[in-house]
Scaffold this motif. Structure first.
Motif, PDB file in Angstrom:
ATOM      1  N   ARG A   1      20.313  20.242   5.925  1.00  0.00           N
ATOM      2  CA  ARG A   1      19.159  20.830   6.241  1.00  0.00           C
ATOM      3  C   ARG A   1      18.213  21.007   5.105  1.00  0.00           C
ATOM      4  O   ARG A   1      18.481  20.533   3.896  1.00  0.00           O
ATOM      5  CB  ARG A   1      19.408  22.396   6.636  1.00  0.00           C
ATOM      6  CG  ARG A   1      20.414  22.640   7.372  1.00  0.00           C
ATOM      7  CD  ARG A   1      20.357  24.267   7.843  1.00  0.00           C
ATOM      8  NE  ARG A   1      20.815  24.915   6.576  1.00  0.00           N
ATOM      9  CZ  ARG A   1      21.985  25.356   6.195  1.00  0.00           C
ATOM     10  NH1 ARG A   1      22.913  24.915   6.856  1.00  0.00           N
ATOM     11  NH2 ARG A   1      22.124  25.801   5.097  1.00  0.00           N
TER      12      ARG A   1
ATOM     13  N   ASP B   1      21.495  26.525   0.095  1.00  0.00           N
ATOM     14  CA  ASP B   1      20.031  26.914  -0.044  1.00  0.00           C
ATOM     15  C   ASP B   1      20.003  28.420  -0.349  1.00  0.00           C
ATOM     16  O   ASP B   1      19.043  29.064  -0.947  1.00  0.00           O
ATOM     17  CB  ASP B   1      19.205  26.276   1.062  1.00  0.00           C
ATOM     18  CG  ASP B   1      19.903  26.837   2.402  1.00  0.00           C
ATOM     19  OD1 ASP B   1      21.099  26.970   2.740  1.00  0.00           O
ATOM     20  OD2 ASP B   1      19.006  27.299   3.272  1.00  0.00           O
TER      21      ASP B   1
ATOM     22  N   ARG C   1      17.977  20.631  -0.274  1.00  0.00           N
ATOM     23  CA  ARG C   1      18.545  19.961   0.685  1.00  0.00           C
ATOM     24  C   ARG C   1      19.947  20.338   0.723  1.00  0.00           C
ATOM     25  O   ARG C   1      20.450  20.475  -0.198  1.00  0.00           O
ATOM     26  CB  ARG C   1      18.533  18.489   0.797  1.00  0.00           C
ATOM     27  CG  ARG C   1      17.054  17.984   1.177  1.00  0.00           C
ATOM     28  CD  ARG C   1      17.241  16.363   1.727  1.00  0.00           C
ATOM     29  NE  ARG C   1      18.253  16.131   2.797  1.00  0.00           N
ATOM     30  CZ  ARG C   1      17.742  16.283   3.966  1.00  0.00           C
ATOM     31  NH1 ARG C   1      16.748  16.662   4.424  1.00  0.00           N
ATOM     32  NH2 ARG C   1      18.738  16.019   4.758  1.00  0.00           N
TER      33      ARG C   1
ATOM     34  N   THR D   1      14.892  22.488   3.324  1.00  0.00           N
ATOM     35  CA  THR D   1      13.927  23.647   2.929  1.00  0.00           C
ATOM     36  C   THR D   1      12.742  23.408   2.266  1.00  0.00           C
ATOM     37  O   THR D   1      12.813  22.654   1.124  1.00  0.00           O
ATOM     38  CB  THR D   1      14.561  24.830   2.164  1.00  0.00           C
ATOM     39  OG1 THR D   1      15.775  25.081   2.866  1.00  0.00           O
ATOM     40  CG2 THR D   1      13.701  26.133   2.047  1.00  0.00           C
TER      41      THR D   1
END
Length: 282
Positions: free
Chosen positions: A40, A77, A36, A42
């Motif tokens: 966002r 990320d 995170r 992933t």
């Protein structure tokens, strides 16, 4: 608080490479959140797909087994994907913190012999210090003809992290995949990490604690929470992030565990296992 010793115990039949820890989760729990960052998420499936695509780009450029590849990126990320991609290509990543002084960055790149550096927008200037090849890891595309990914020998080097050294001259610290992967699985068990945990990834890649924050979390199937670069040096912002992201495990200097008065309420909302330097709590 419960101190961690150097003695860990893990199933020797588990994944024997660092990236194998993440790939095992991608097979078993593909839709679980792996990383995170900036609001966002992933998933492990996405982590698998993105790191495989970048690994193939590296292999197309001849950056495979036995190679050293610099990773100089802001925390994100994309940074985690870049590290995994280097490992999946069979290469070893050289941690290059773009916040370091130019002289130190020059030394690390020159001493390691890395010929390519994975960068993002914030660190695109780094390869130019030694006229090295640059690859934007935050905007890579699949090669025209997919390249098979190699089976990585667990005796290979996964990373090269430069410590300050007793004389002040940086020294490269090296380990083998098998030993580090076993340690990560043992630490995950010793700390009591679970697949529901969210672990704050607050250390620079140039510190070996970052390996634990990322790969012990993957060993347990948890989620790595990566703060923005500005948040890493702001205790108040970190405390807000702990609450907003429901972080359950973190490593910090003791000062973070005794926050200013205006952040005490946020701290009380966080139910977490905090790991101070040199130990872990539950």
């Amino acid at each position: 608080m419960r101190a961690l010793s150097g003695d860990v115990d893990a199933d020797p039949t588990g994944p024997s490479t660092l990236h194998g820890l993440a790939l095992a989760q991608a097979r078993q729990r593909p839709d679980a959140v792996a990383v995170r960052h900036a609001g966002r998420a992933t998933t492990y499936r996405e982590l698998d797909d993105r790191s495989a695509a970048l690994a193939r780009v590296l292999l197309d450029r001849g950056l495979g087994p036995g190679e050293l590849v610099g990773v100089s990126m802001a925390p994100s990320d994309h940074m985690v994907v870049a590290v995994l991609a280097v490992l999946r290509a069979g290469a070893a990543y050289v941690a290059v913190d773009p916040a370091y002084p130019e002289e130190r960055i020059r030394f690390i790149l020159a001493d390691s012999g890395a010929r390519t550096v994975l960068v993002d927008e914030a660190s695109a200037w780094v390869p130019g210090l030694l006229d090295l090849e640059e690859l934007r890891a935050d905007r890579s595309a699949e090669p025209r003809e997919p390249t098979p990914l190699p089976e990585v020998d667990a005796s290979r080097l996964p990373y090269l992290i430069y410590t300050s050294g007793s004389t002040g001259r940086p020294k490269g610290a090296m380990n083998r995949h098998a030993g580090v992967a076993l340690t990560m699985r043992g630490l995950a068990d010793a700390i009591g990490l679970e697949d529901t945990d969210r672990v704050l990834q607050v250390s620079s890649l140039n510190f070996d604690l970052s390996v634990i924050e990322i790969f012990a979390t993957f060993a347990a199937g948890g989620a790595v929470v990566v703060p923005l670069a500005a948040e890493r040096t702001d205790p108040g912002a970190l405390l807000d992030l702990l609450s907003a992201e429901s972080v359950t495990v973190w490593s910090s200097a003791p000062a973070l565990l005794a926050p200013p008065h205006r952040h005490r309420q946020a701290t009380q909302r966080v139910t977490a296992r905090g790991a101070a330097h040199g130990g872990a709590g539950r």
